[in-house]
Design an enzyme around this catalytic site. Structure first.
Site, short mmCIF file in Angstrom:
data_model
loop_
_atom_site.label_atom_id
_atom_site.label_comp_id
_atom_site.label_asym_id
_atom_site.label_seq_id
_atom_site.Cartn_x
_atom_site.Cartn_y
_atom_site.Cartn_z
N GLY A 109 0.81 -1.21 0.00
CA GLY A 109 0.00 0.00 0.00
C GLY A 109 0.83 1.25 0.00
N GLY A 158 -0.69 -5.33 -4.71
CA GLY A 158 -1.84 -6.23 -4.59
C GLY A 158 -1.45 -7.60 -4.06
P1 AMP Z 1 -4.65 3.09 1.93
O1 AMP Z 1 -4.62 3.05 0.42
O2 AMP Z 1 -5.87 2.51 2.53
O3 AMP Z 1 -3.36 2.59 2.55
O4 AMP Z 1 -4.78 4.63 2.30
C1 AMP Z 1 -3.79 5.53 2.04
C2 AMP Z 1 -4.36 6.91 2.07
O5 AMP Z 1 -4.90 7.18 3.35
C3 AMP Z 1 -3.34 7.95 1.82
O6 AMP Z 1 -3.58 8.53 0.57
C4 AMP Z 1 -3.54 8.95 2.96
O7 AMP Z 1 -3.58 10.28 2.51
C5 AMP Z 1 -4.88 8.56 3.51
N1 AMP Z 1 -5.04 8.96 4.91
C6 AMP Z 1 -4.21 8.71 5.93
N2 AMP Z 1 -4.66 9.31 7.06
C7 AMP Z 1 -5.78 9.99 6.74
C8 AMP Z 1 -6.69 10.81 7.48
N3 AMP Z 1 -6.50 11.04 8.75
N4 AMP Z 1 -7.73 11.32 6.81
C9 AMP Z 1 -7.91 11.06 5.51
N5 AMP Z 1 -7.09 10.29 4.77
C10 AMP Z 1 -6.04 9.75 5.37
#
Ligand code: AMP
Length: 395
Positions: A353, A376
């Site tokens: 990720g 993935g």
């Molecule tokens: P993932 O693909 O689920 O690992 O999510 C990654 C994304 O989560 C990144 O683009 C971050 O900007 C976002 N993210 C992390 N912390 C926050 C937060 N507190 N509020 C909104 N988005 C977040």
């Protein structure tokens, strides 16, 4: 586990599935050569044994034969990286490919045209796979990025090589790394899960609860947990329909003796913008009009304390909106703490990720033990799934 190390490739033609799905610019130049460099050790070992290498890969998502997705664009760069002149054949099966493979001498490398020029590749078509299999003597899979796909070249082809199939060094390293965390990781084992949503991580969390001692939860996921516990989260990201699930995770963790660490304070912002006003709030006292976009200072010392006493660490997902400089400090601080724990002897794996992107962006890659190369595929391993490409070699 059979790897290229277990075979002598002298006078053998290795049919190697590599992941050369590299990014190209408008002039068809490679903008990131990591994937080719990552496959080099496997290819070198085969050539040094006195064998030859037939490389097969996909590039992009072509619809039929489209020159923009031709692997011919990468031939000269691949030759430069491998230090051997790479031959190219403009088909991956058929007479031309068979001739080129048959005429390959020890020490030579042949690159086949894009596998996905044939729809049969992704379908795992038997007849197509059989034709591919006839090109080589030993099948080597070194493409972690596609190991979660049951395609012709990643999985089905292995059945034509019952005694002569193995992992390349890269794929073996990925499997070893996840095993180091989930199977033989020295305790305490800590997983740090961040990212935006609980819903996309739920299968990972459920799998991980059986394997770790500490689970650090950060990022946007935090607020679903905090709200489920009755906290005030202001305008922070939240999945209301996942609150029950969040409570269930907390309960299951307690039953399994896993300590969950949630943020206690956050860096709040009055807009989802790098230029927003910011203020630190207690995690459960965020006023309306404010949203938590990064971990707060107390949280970061708490996370650091847990990370520094861990002997095995898995990191998946940023703890803040690291794409914006104002909210990147938390993610950098977690990465630095993992780096310090690693220096003190812990094993650390970053994978599956946006934490991989963060680690690269902030120059943390050399400070951790291993950064996974497959998004993935690593996510599916974290979910506890056996990847078809891996199973096909182990069977
Ligand atoms: P993932 O693909 O689920 O690992 O999510 C990654 C994304 O989560 C990144 O683009 C971050 O900007 C976002 N993210 C992390 N912390 C926050 C937060 N507190 N509020 C909104 N988005 C977040």
């Amino acid at each position: 586990m059979h790897t290229v190390q277990d075979f002598n490739f002298k006078n053998q033609k290795a049919l190697i599935r590599v992941d050369f799905n590299v990014p190209l610019n408008d002039n068809f130049e490679i903008t990131d050569t990591n994937r080719i460099e990552a496959a080099k050790p496997t290819i070198v070992k085969i050539l040094e044994d006195g064998g030859s290498a037939i490389l097969m890969s996909h590039l992009g998502r072509p619809k039929g034969k489209q020159d923009q997705f031709s692997l011919r664009h990468i031939v000269s760069k691949t030759s430069e990286i491998l230090g051997v002149r790479v031959k190219f054949v403009s088909d991956c099966i058929g007479a031309e490919a068979e001739d080129a493979a048959a005429n390959l001498e020890p020490g030579e490398v042949l690159l086949l045209e894009n596998l996905r020029f044939y729809a049969e590749e992704e379908k795992g078509d038997e007849a197509f796979t059989k034709k591919l299999s006839q090109l080589g003597d030993i099948y080597v899979n070194d493409a972690f990025g596609t190991a979660h796909r049951a395609h012709a070249s990643t999985t089905i082809v292995a059945q034509f090589f019952p005694q002569k199939k193995c992992f390349g060094f890269l794929l073996a390293k990925e499997i070893e790394s996840i095993n180091k965390v989930f199977k033989d990781g020295e305790k305490p084992v800590t997983a740090i899960l961040g990212g935006s949503k609980v819903s996309t991580k739920i299968t990972i969390i459920e799998n991980i609860l059986d394997k770790v001692d500490h689970l650090i939860i950060g990022g946007g996921m935090t607020y679903t947990f905090v709200k489920a516990n009755g906290g005030k989260i202001g305008d922070s990201i939240c999945e209301d329909d996942k609150q029950e699930l969040a409570l269930d995770i907390i309960k299951k963790a307690a039953e399994k003796g896993v300590q969950i660490h949630l943020p206690v304070d956050v860096l709040g912002a009055d807009a989802f913008s790098n230029d927003a006003h910011t203020q630190v709030f207690k995690v459960d006292e965020i006023p309306d009009g404010w949203q938590g976009l990064d971990a707060g200072p107390q949280t970061l010392s708490l996370f650091e304390e847990v990370i520094l006493k861990s002997r095995t660490i898995l990191w998946n997902g940023p703890v803040g909106v690291f794409e914006m400089e104002t909210f990147a400090k938390g993610t950098i601080s977690v990465g630095e703490a993992i780096g310090r724990a690693t220096k003190a002897g812990a094993f650390s794996l970053v994978g599956g990720g946006d934490s991989v992107a963060a680690v690269k962006q902030f120059g943390l890659e050399p400070k951790v033990s291993y950064v996974s190369t497959g998004g993935g595929a690593m996510l599916e391993m974290l979910e506890g799934k056996t990847l078809p490409g891996v199973a096909a070699i182990l069977e």
